[in-house]
Structures are given as C-alpha cells and as structure tokens.
Design a protein around this motif. Structure first.
Motif, PDB file in Angstrom:
ATOM      1  N   ASP A  44      15.965 -25.135  -4.324  1.00 42.17           N
ATOM      2  CA  ASP A  44      15.147 -24.827  -5.487  1.00 42.17           C
ATOM      3  C   ASP A  44      13.863 -24.170  -4.985  1.00 42.17           C
ATOM      4  OD1 ASP A  44      13.623 -24.693  -7.761  1.00 42.17           O
ATOM      5  OD2 ASP A  44      13.834 -26.794  -8.314  1.00 42.17           O
ATOM      6  N   THR A  45      13.805 -22.851  -5.042  1.00 39.35           N
ATOM      7  CA  THR A  45      12.689 -22.099  -4.447  1.00 39.35           C
ATOM      8  C   THR A  45      11.356 -22.353  -5.152  1.00 39.35           C
ATOM      9  OG1 THR A  45      13.208 -20.176  -5.834  1.00 39.35           O
ATOM     10  CG2 THR A  45      14.223 -20.276  -3.653  1.00 39.35           C
ATOM     11  N   GLU A  46      11.388 -22.826  -6.382  1.00 40.19           N
ATOM     12  CA  GLU A  46      10.149 -23.050  -7.131  1.00 40.19           C
ATOM     13  C   GLU A  46       9.306 -24.184  -6.540  1.00 40.19           C
ATOM     14  OE1 GLU A  46      11.038 -23.582 -11.241  1.00 40.19           O
ATOM     15  OE2 GLU A  46      11.832 -21.559 -11.517  1.00 40.19           O
ATOM     16  N   LEU A  47       9.909 -24.992  -5.676  1.00 41.67           N
ATOM     17  CA  LEU A  47       9.183 -26.106  -5.066  1.00 41.67           C
ATOM     18  C   LEU A  47       8.337 -25.667  -3.869  1.00 41.67           C
ATOM     19  CD1 LEU A  47      12.024 -28.796  -5.080  1.00 41.67           C
ATOM     20  CD2 LEU A  47      10.005 -28.772  -6.551  1.00 41.67           C
ATOM     21  N   PHE A  48       8.565 -24.440  -3.379  1.00 47.38           N
ATOM     22  CA  PHE A  48       7.932 -23.989  -2.144  1.00 47.38           C
ATOM     23  C   PHE A  48       6.741 -23.072  -2.428  1.00 47.38           C
ATOM     24  CE2 PHE A  48      12.075 -25.349  -0.957  1.00 47.38           C
ATOM     25  CZ  PHE A  48      12.008 -25.735   0.373  1.00 47.38           C
ATOM     26  N   ASN A  49       5.711 -23.170  -1.563  1.00 46.05           N
ATOM     27  CA  ASN A  49       4.586 -22.235  -1.688  1.00 46.05           C
ATOM     28  C   ASN A  49       4.264 -21.516  -0.376  1.00 46.05           C
ATOM     29  OD1 ASN A  49       2.816 -23.897  -0.083  1.00 46.05           O
ATOM     30  ND2 ASN A  49       2.427 -25.161  -1.884  1.00 46.05           N
ATOM     31  N   HIS A  50       4.779 -22.045   0.773  1.00 47.44           N
ATOM     32  CA  HIS A  50       4.657 -21.389   2.087  1.00 47.44           C
ATOM     33  C   HIS A  50       3.223 -21.220   2.575  1.00 47.44           C
ATOM     34  CE1 HIS A  50       8.901 -20.553   1.733  1.00 47.44           C
ATOM     35  NE2 HIS A  50       8.698 -19.861   0.626  1.00 47.44           N
ATOM     36  N   GLU A  51       2.284 -21.973   2.038  1.00 43.80           N
ATOM     37  CA  GLU A  51       0.893 -21.818   2.461  1.00 43.80           C
ATOM     38  C   GLU A  51       0.466 -22.864   3.497  1.00 43.80           C
ATOM     39  OE1 GLU A  51      -1.523 -21.831  -1.002  1.00 43.80           O
ATOM     40  OE2 GLU A  51      -0.722 -19.944  -1.800  1.00 43.80           O
ATOM     41  N   ASP A  78      15.072 -14.030   8.581  1.00 42.62           N
ATOM     42  CA  ASP A  78      14.488 -13.084   7.629  1.00 42.62           C
ATOM     43  C   ASP A  78      14.613 -13.639   6.211  1.00 42.62           C
ATOM     44  OD1 ASP A  78      14.767 -10.677   5.667  1.00 42.62           O
ATOM     45  OD2 ASP A  78      13.868  -9.818   7.471  1.00 42.62           O
ATOM     46  N   LYS A  79      13.546 -13.480   5.422  1.00 41.07           N
ATOM     47  CA  LYS A  79      13.536 -14.012   4.055  1.00 41.07           C
ATOM     48  C   LYS A  79      14.664 -13.432   3.200  1.00 41.07           C
ATOM     49  CE  LYS A  79      10.455 -17.111   3.378  1.00 41.07           C
ATOM     50  NZ  LYS A  79      10.979 -18.448   3.507  1.00 41.07           N
ATOM     51  N   ASN A  80      15.046 -12.197   3.471  1.00 38.29           N
ATOM     52  CA  ASN A  80      16.133 -11.584   2.697  1.00 38.29           C
ATOM     53  C   ASN A  80      17.446 -12.313   2.921  1.00 38.29           C
ATOM     54  OD1 ASN A  80      14.602  -9.528   1.456  1.00 38.29           O
ATOM     55  ND2 ASN A  80      14.692  -8.294   3.321  1.00 38.29           N
ATOM     56  N   LEU A  81      17.669 -12.798   4.141  1.00 38.33           N
ATOM     57  CA  LEU A  81      18.873 -13.569   4.440  1.00 38.33           C
ATOM     58  C   LEU A  81      18.849 -14.913   3.719  1.00 38.33           C
ATOM     59  CD1 LEU A  81      19.294 -12.968   8.287  1.00 38.33           C
ATOM     60  CD2 LEU A  81      20.679 -11.994   6.447  1.00 38.33           C
ATOM     61  N   LEU A  82      17.655 -15.477   3.591  1.00 38.54           N
ATOM     62  CA  LEU A  82      17.521 -16.805   2.988  1.00 38.54           C
ATOM     63  C   LEU A  82      17.783 -16.817   1.488  1.00 38.54           C
ATOM     64  CD1 LEU A  82      14.459 -18.230   4.935  1.00 38.54           C
ATOM     65  CD2 LEU A  82      16.856 -18.823   5.199  1.00 38.54           C
ATOM     66  N   LYS A  83      17.850 -15.648   0.878  1.00 46.02           N
ATOM     67  CA  LYS A  83      18.208 -15.591  -0.538  1.00 46.02           C
ATOM     68  C   LYS A  83      19.595 -16.177  -0.767  1.00 46.02           C
ATOM     69  CE  LYS A  83      15.397 -11.511  -1.639  1.00 46.02           C
ATOM     70  NZ  LYS A  83      15.431 -10.074  -2.019  1.00 46.02           N
ATOM     71  N   GLU A  84      20.442 -16.122   0.267  1.00 43.99           N
ATOM     72  CA  GLU A  84      21.805 -16.637   0.165  1.00 43.99           C
ATOM     73  C   GLU A  84      21.855 -18.150   0.019  1.00 43.99           C
ATOM     74  OE1 GLU A  84      24.982 -15.101   0.081  1.00 43.99           O
ATOM     75  OE2 GLU A  84      23.631 -13.496  -0.522  1.00 43.99           O
ATOM     76  N   LEU A 118      19.192 -21.846  -4.842  1.00 40.96           N
ATOM     77  CA  LEU A 118      19.901 -22.374  -6.009  1.00 40.96           C
ATOM     78  C   LEU A 118      20.282 -21.236  -6.954  1.00 40.96           C
ATOM     79  CD1 LEU A 118      20.755 -25.157  -7.040  1.00 40.96           C
ATOM     80  CD2 LEU A 118      18.588 -25.276  -8.286  1.00 40.96           C
ATOM     81  N   ASP A 119      19.410 -20.251  -7.068  1.00 44.98           N
ATOM     82  CA  ASP A 119      19.672 -19.101  -7.936  1.00 44.98           C
ATOM     83  C   ASP A 119      20.935 -18.365  -7.493  1.00 44.98           C
ATOM     84  OD1 ASP A 119      18.746 -17.196 -10.065  1.00 44.98           O
ATOM     85  OD2 ASP A 119      18.710 -15.828  -8.354  1.00 44.98           O
ATOM     86  N   SER A 120      21.061 -18.127  -6.190  1.00 41.27           N
ATOM     87  CA  SER A 120      22.236 -17.449  -5.650  1.00 41.27           C
ATOM     88  C   SER A 120      23.496 -18.289  -5.872  1.00 41.27           C
ATOM     89  CB  SER A 120      22.043 -17.187  -4.155  1.00 41.27           C
ATOM     90  OG  SER A 120      23.209 -16.657  -3.578  1.00 41.27           O
ATOM     91  N   ARG A 121      23.358 -19.601  -5.680  1.00 44.50           N
ATOM     92  CA  ARG A 121      24.505 -20.511  -5.852  1.00 44.50           C
ATOM     93  C   ARG A 121      24.997 -20.496  -7.302  1.00 44.50           C
ATOM     94  NH1 ARG A 121      25.824 -26.380  -6.299  1.00 44.50           N
ATOM     95  NH2 ARG A 121      27.385 -26.757  -4.688  1.00 44.50           N
ATOM     96  N   ILE A 122      24.057 -20.546  -8.247  1.00 42.74           N
ATOM     97  CA  ILE A 122      24.424 -20.554  -9.662  1.00 42.74           C
ATOM     98  C   ILE A 122      25.138 -19.260 -10.047  1.00 42.74           C
ATOM     99  CG2 ILE A 122      23.466 -20.479 -12.002  1.00 42.74           C
ATOM    100  CD1 ILE A 122      21.263 -22.409 -10.950  1.00 42.74           C
ATOM    101  N   LYS A 123      24.630 -18.134  -9.547  1.00 42.91           N
ATOM    102  CA  LYS A 123      25.249 -16.845  -9.857  1.00 42.91           C
ATOM    103  C   LYS A 123      26.694 -16.775  -9.328  1.00 42.91           C
ATOM    104  CE  LYS A 123      20.983 -14.168 -10.190  1.00 42.91           C
ATOM    105  NZ  LYS A 123      20.080 -13.182  -9.541  1.00 42.91           N
TER     106      LYS A 123
END
Length: 225
Positions: free
Chosen positions: A36-43, A203-209, A212-217
């Motif tokens: 669930d990417t909404e939980l992350f802020n990376h700061e 790479d962040k682009n790889l992590l899109k895989e 949760l969004d990718s899984r749902i799709k």
C-alpha cells in the motif's frame, strides 16, 4: 470447473496444487502480495546498522526462530556494527522475548515492541537500513508457500534485505537482491551481514510491480478475461 479461476500467492502453491493442466493455464495465475504505497513518505533518514523485523513474533502459534537471531547478537562483530528492532506481537509474546534479551544482556542492542499501527510500523521501516525475513522450519507454509507482505514493504521502503534461505524466499520477485543465510547457522548469518552493503537499491520504476495498485489491476484483468 471450466469457469473457475484460481490465484496463487506463489509458484510453489501452484505446482503443489497439481491442477496445472496445460488446458487450464489461462485459469491459473500467480500474484504475490502488494504494498500500500499511500503509507510511505520516503522522508525518513536511515539509522546506520539498524536491522528491522516487522511482523508477528509467532506464526501458527509457533516461534518464528527470532531467538536464533537474538543469539547471533552475542557475536562481538555483530554487536559492534548492528542493532535489532523487532515489532509485532501480543503482550505475552513480546514480554517473553524481552526477558530472553535481558537474560542474555542484549537490551542495549535489541529493542522489541508490541503491535503498532500500520502507519507507525512504516515509519520504523523507513528509518531502518535492513529488513529481516525469518521463520522457523516447523511447517511447510513458512518454508515453501509464504509471500510475506513485509518483504514487499522492505523493498518499497528502500531497505536492504536479509533472509533465511527457504524456498519460498528464493521464489520472491527480485530475490536476487536478498542476501541469504543458512537456517540456524550463526556463522552464515554473520557472513550475510558482512555482505549486506553489496545490495543495490532497486529502481522505483521496477518497484511499481510490487504495489497493491499493480496487484489489483492484474486481478481485475484476470477475472475479466
């Protein structure tokens, strides 16, 4: 049933189901857990040498072999470079593990907390440097079938990953990025820690895989086809 569709958490579950008939390949799909990417802020800044175990202290009411990891911290070389934070578990389980740490005079290097909110857990995760994957070998689900959510959260949070060399862990996406150690082998654990800095950040682009969004799709596409 010819209209049935089945989703498996990992490839070994599919293999052991013994229903992988070539004629049914369009009805069977392997999709691991997602973040669930909404939980992350990376700061958050990383705390040098902090190893995190995030998850229940027990699995199927059995120990997850965390006492082995605690015992490894008796090794001077590990004590000098690393500390361990364990988060997750009921009051009784946490109290028992804290007593074990105290009895081994490791309270300065190992911190154990009960269950916290998901948001708070991710805050601890993002400030840690290394994520730990550990289980006991007492059941086949732990060794062969698991698809641990914390692994994908470790990845997305930019953690280096240290894992016991069970088949399930070796089948995880991007598993070539995990530094593995042998089960119940303290020397192997120490050597793995010494190699942890060899891990390259994905790479962040790889992590899109692994989101949760990718899984749902993927699930929607599968059940709609």
């Amino acid at each position: 049933n010819k209209n049935s569709k089945i989703i498996f958490l990992n490839s070994q579950l599919l293999i052991d189901s013994k229903i992988a008939n070539p004629k049914q390949k369009l009805q069977l799909l392997v999709i691991p857990n997602g973040v669930d990417t909404e939980l992350f802020n990376h700061e958050a800044s990383k705390k040098k040498g902090q190893i995190l175990f995030l998850g229940n202290i027990k699995r199927f009411n059995n120990d997850r072999n965390l006492k082995f990891i605690i015992d490894c911290f008796k090794i001077d070389e590990i004590q000098e470079k690393f500390n361990l934070k364990i988060i997750g578990g009921d009051h009784s389980s946490v109290k028992n593990l804290i007593s074990y740490v105290e009895n081994n005079s490791l309270s300065q290097k190992i911190d154990i907390l009960e269950n916290v909110s998901r948001k708070e857990a991710i805050t601890y995760l993002e400030s840690s440097e290394t994520g730990l994957l550990i289980n006991s070998d007492s059941n086949k689900h732990s060794t062969h079938y698991t698809s641990p959510l914390k692994y994908f959260e470790y990845l997305y949070g930019g953690l280096k990953i240290l894992g016991v060399d069970f088949p399930a862990h070796k089948r995880l996406p991007f598993s070539n990025n995990i530094i593995f150690f042998k089960n119940n082998d303290s020397e192997s654990f120490k050597n793995a820690l010494n190699k942890i800095d060899q891990t390259e950040k994905l790479d962040k682009n790889l992590l899109k895989e692994v989101t949760l969004d990718s899984r749902i799709k993927k699930i929607i596409k599968f059940i709609s086809s």
